[in-house]
Design a protein around this motif. Structure first.
Motif, mmCIF file in Angstrom:
data_model
loop_
_atom_site.group_PDB
_atom_site.id
_atom_site.type_symbol
_atom_site.label_atom_id
_atom_site.label_comp_id
_atom_site.label_asym_id
_atom_site.label_seq_id
_atom_site.Cartn_x
_atom_site.Cartn_y
_atom_site.Cartn_z
ATOM 1 N N ASN A 109 5.027 2.943 -11.326
ATOM 2 C CA ASN A 109 4.221 2.048 -10.481
ATOM 3 C C ASN A 109 3.767 2.754 -9.201
ATOM 4 N N LEU A 110 4.691 3.464 -8.587
ATOM 5 C CA LEU A 110 4.369 4.187 -7.357
ATOM 6 C C LEU A 110 3.371 5.309 -7.633
ATOM 7 N N GLN A 129 -0.128 3.840 -8.072
ATOM 8 C CA GLN A 129 -0.683 3.432 -6.776
ATOM 9 C C GLN A 129 -1.106 4.661 -5.958
ATOM 10 N N SER A 151 -4.275 6.125 -7.319
ATOM 11 C CA SER A 151 -5.435 5.322 -6.919
ATOM 12 C C SER A 151 -5.889 5.683 -5.506
ATOM 13 N N TYR A 183 -9.934 4.494 1.390
ATOM 14 C CA TYR A 183 -8.749 5.315 1.118
ATOM 15 C C TYR A 183 -8.772 6.692 1.796
ATOM 16 N N PHE A 195 7.167 -4.347 -7.412
ATOM 17 C CA PHE A 195 6.350 -4.289 -8.624
ATOM 18 C C PHE A 195 7.007 -5.100 -9.735
ATOM 19 N N GLN A 234 -3.172 0.699 -16.448
ATOM 20 C CA GLN A 234 -2.175 1.413 -15.649
ATOM 21 C C GLN A 234 -1.416 2.431 -16.500
#
Length: 199
Positions: free
Chosen positions: A21-22, A25, A28, A37, A85, A94
């Motif tokens: 999950n990290l 992210q 992204s 960003y 998450f 993902q």
């Protein structure tokens, strides 16, 4: 992909699974999925290096604190991950992004290990040209390091490395090349027209 590469990829993917999950992210952010960003990346890196500059710690203290910070993240992330998450929110996009990042990391790891084996292998003798080029590059780096503040150099290197994935993803170099190419072509066209009018 060879069997060895596939095995390395599967091992890397398995090792990074708790962090997926990290990683998604972070990918992204680094590939600039949103327009703000790059500003976040630049502000974060700048704030970090300003803090290092203001604290003016010794190298040993900085390394010790970095190790302690890494250890704390490794210890507390699994607990925080459950709250940040939800496993139900993980989707196919993902998963695809995670697999793409794992493939890129695996390719980078194989490339670096190949260079390491080539550079530090005692089996083959290096050519004189190779040794000369590497010596000149290392001497140039040593000269630059003596000339410019090391913290500033690390800041610039970190900024370039953090911005590179987004620059590559958004084809910034191609856009700049096209812009300057069009500007130069229009100037040349104007000069030709002015020369024709003068004749």
């Amino acid at each position: 992909m060879s069997v060895e590469q596939k095995r390395a990829y599967n091992k890397l993917k398995h090792d990074l699974e708790p962090w997926r999950n990290l990683i998604v992210q972070l990918d992204s952010v680094l590939t600039w999925e949103k327009n703000f960003y790059p500003a976040i990346i630049a502000a974060t890196i700048t704030a970090f290096y300003l803090l290092l500059w203001a604290l003016d710690m010794s190298t040993v203290t900085t390394l010790a604190l970095a190790g302690l910070f890494g250890l704390a993240i490794d210890l507390f992330y699994p607990f925080l991950c459950r709250f940040l998450f939800s496993p139900d929110n993980w989707n196919g996009n993902q998963e695809e992004q995670f697999e793409r990042v794992c493939t890129q990391l695996c390719n980078l790891k194989l490339m670096l290990s190949g260079w390491y084996e080539y550079l530090f292998s005692a089996k083959e003798r290096k050519s004189t040209l190779f040794v000369t080029i590497v010596s000149v590059v290392l001497l140039a780096l040593a000269w630059i390091g003596a000339l410019i503040n090391n913290l500033l150099l690390m800041y610039l290197i970190t900024m370039m490395l953090a911005m590179y994935p987004g620059v590559q993803e958004k084809n910034v170099f191609h856009t700049i090349k096209n812009y300057f190419g069009c500007a130069v072509n229009s100037k040349i066209q104007q000069l030709r027209e002015n020369n024709k009018k003068a004749d």
